[in-house]
Design an enzyme around this catalytic site. Sequence first.
Site, PDB file in Angstrom:
ATOM      1  CG  HIS A  84      -2.253  -1.010   0.903  1.00 29.24           C
ATOM      2  ND1 HIS A  84      -2.253  -2.340   0.990  1.00 29.24           N
ATOM      3  CD2 HIS A  84      -3.611  -0.701   0.547  1.00 29.24           C
ATOM      4  CE1 HIS A  84      -3.243  -2.697   0.680  1.00 29.24           C
ATOM      5  NE2 HIS A  84      -4.100  -1.552   0.505  1.00 29.24           N
ATOM      6  CB  SER A 113      -6.841   0.450  -0.398  1.00 32.94           C
ATOM      7  OG  SER A 113      -7.848   0.135   0.526  1.00 32.94           O
ATOM      8  CG  ASP A 114      -7.561  -6.519   0.374  1.00 34.65           C
ATOM      9  OD1 ASP A 114      -8.816  -6.355   0.622  1.00 34.65           O
ATOM     10  OD2 ASP A 114      -7.020  -7.372   0.266  1.00 34.65           O
ATOM     11  CE1 TYR A 115     -14.178  -5.162   4.772  1.00 37.82           C
ATOM     12  CE2 TYR A 115     -12.775  -4.657   6.699  1.00 37.82           C
ATOM     13  CZ  TYR A 115     -14.204  -4.865   6.188  1.00 37.82           C
ATOM     14  OH  TYR A 115     -15.109  -4.906   6.997  1.00 37.82           O
ATOM     15  N   GLY A 151      -6.482  -1.546   4.226  1.00 42.77           N
ATOM     16  CA  GLY A 151      -5.049  -1.700   3.821  1.00 42.77           C
ATOM     17  C   GLY A 151      -4.443  -0.267   3.964  1.00 42.77           C
TER      18      GLY A 151
END
Length: 751
Positions: free
Chosen positions: A242, A264-266, A268
């Site tokens: 990230h 982004s991921d959850y 992140g």
Amino acid sequence: MRDEMMPRTAVEDLIAGMSLDEKIGQLNLLPAGEGLVTGASQPTSLSKRLDAGQVGAIFGTKSLASARAMQERALAGSRLGIPLFFAEDVIHGHRTVFPLNIALACSWDMRLIERTAAFAAAEAAAEGLHQVYGPMIDISRDPRWGRVAEGPGEDALLASRIAAAATRGFQGAGHGAAGRVAACLKHFVAYGAPQSGRDYDNVSMSAEDLLETYLPPFAAGIAAGAASVMVAFNAVNKLPMHANGPLIEGWLRGQQGFDGLVVSDYTGVKELVAHGMGPAPVAVARALHAGVDMDMVGEDYLRELPALVRDGLDAPDAGFSLSAQRLSALVDRACRRVLTFKQRLGLLDDPFRGLGGTPRAPSRSSGRKLARKAAAQSAVLLKNDGLLPLAPGTKVALIGPFATDRANMLGTWAVSGRAEDVVPLDKAIAALTSHAPATAWGANVVDEPWLEQRLNVHGTTVTRDRRSKARQLAEAVALAHSADVIVAAVGEAKEHAGESSSRLTPDLPASQRRLIAALARTGKPLVVVVFAGRPLAIGEVAAQADALLYAWHGGVGGPEGVADLIFGAAEPSGRLAVSLPRHPGEAPLTYACDTTGRPGNDRFTKFLTGWLDLPDDLPTFPFGFGLGYSDISYAAPRLSRDAVRADETVELRITIQNAGTRPAVETVQLYASDPIARVTRPGRKLIDFKQCSLAPGQRRTVTFQISSDQFRYPVAPTLETAEWVRDPGLIRLHVGPNCRDTQMKELTWLT
Ligand code: NOJ
């Protein structure tokens, strides 16, 4: 197309009229609220954010009506009437659940993969979704990692073709095509190579491995036009993804020319703090600077960016500073990418695009048919001592915890699937043969009550036969004695694999191994069917079974596909997309490892690359391996020339024949090795494959066009200074039905 070349009109006009808060609102990506919570933070109230124009997109809406309602609310809350887009985790099917991706990969059938993705896209689009969080294209060579289930297996070429096929399936003719959705390649990058197979753990690897193995599926997805990319949770070579500008802005956008959206991921972005990248403002500045355009769930962009853009950032302790002006430009950059994504989806012209209920979802019966076919094509027949296929009249004792199971067949990440759509194996066999098999439980899915409890936290599918193990086993053995053939349905629960479900020992639970041993001792012919989300070490079981079918978690048509194979209504054609370990301790494992100075072999020999305590009588099931019901013979391969210039191509031809009495589908695989190079090279590397059907007796010649480009490899002191080189000299070509059982030809590239 690069940022500066984008059509200026709609997007630039919008940006010119937007306040800073409105721009930051576009970068906020929130869950609808009913979806899976896959991190530590709970989402904030969505409606409050919608009314304030503080949401750019929503994932997990679950119905067309709720998506419409949210769009209406967002438009009312947005001064400039900027619409949301809707996303969902569509990993291996949507409402119609197909086999796990690792299973689909074993079909080696790109048309099938494209069709399943297109079907899922049509179902998702009919629910008002514009983007799916797939394809998941993380190469993984570690059976301990639970997310092997979601991915394309261990090989860069196979995974790259899958990435392209799935992207084409999801997106169709292009961004915003009716009945299709935007793909999101994930997880960028090397998420499938965490230390010790522990989910979310970091990765240290050579730039060469990154470039040659883990990045190519992303390059292939981008070349196929993927509209978006999701960043991975892990750090790669000390820099969390990230915050990884060199890989996101450098490799992905700079070198590959990707001009889509990066999410982004959850949580992140927030997790950069735990990664040790600084307090929240620094984490946010780093992520935005690295090229993460949207912040999923954590809302850190929303919280931190106003002050950052006002004051700038000077964090000498974190070694990171950005001026207010630069941060403002970065907000504009991210906002421009979000709006361009919406524009490409057609949402700036029509905010209700895709939310009108047309086109309608395809018929569920066509989906079921495709799911059943996909399941049969994804299962891999690993052993068959002439027992399969069974005659329809065979008296079967169906034994094991998955004999009547529905829920586990869906596998991990089937957020819109329903267990009641699955026809369980007992019913599938009864429907196919008109004989209901006698069934017994025999062993539990998990042996340990504490593990059962832990798995049930993530779901409700691990059911337990509360009777004593001795009673379960006695009943199973008695039933086995009364039948002609035993079919043992064993494996893992769906919660055993998937996110945050790494396992120390990727093998069958002890009680299931005891069950199989007891069934084998009855002397009755024994078929073992393994339902699993990862490659399990099943060598011992293979030795005891007369026939062994690796069926993965096969989706709504999984058990029917298995029944079709067992009774010969379909021909087995699956080939392993991942090596099966002989022993759980072999992880990580790949056929394509670099040669060492002391190459090991299967036998116990000291001072070679290998294990002292690996039993030497365990069968191996290498990458690419799989049997059919017919015998395919391979003639000697022929090269059109054995020495060529680097700018020429050469043809390798090989004739195969179906020497059996049943139709067959064969996947001819071409590997290469480079015995003299500048850096260590894989002992074998897949460079092409072709699949063809053969009627009984039929002979076909398969031709591979080979160019010297297929032997380029990276030499990379660092990612930035990497060079792809192609040396003249000897290359060995290995052709055959899997990575081990090959014939070799030598080829010389002249300078
Ligand atoms: C976390 C997972 O890593 C990712 O694959 C998924 O898309 C998001 N959660 C959203 O559910």
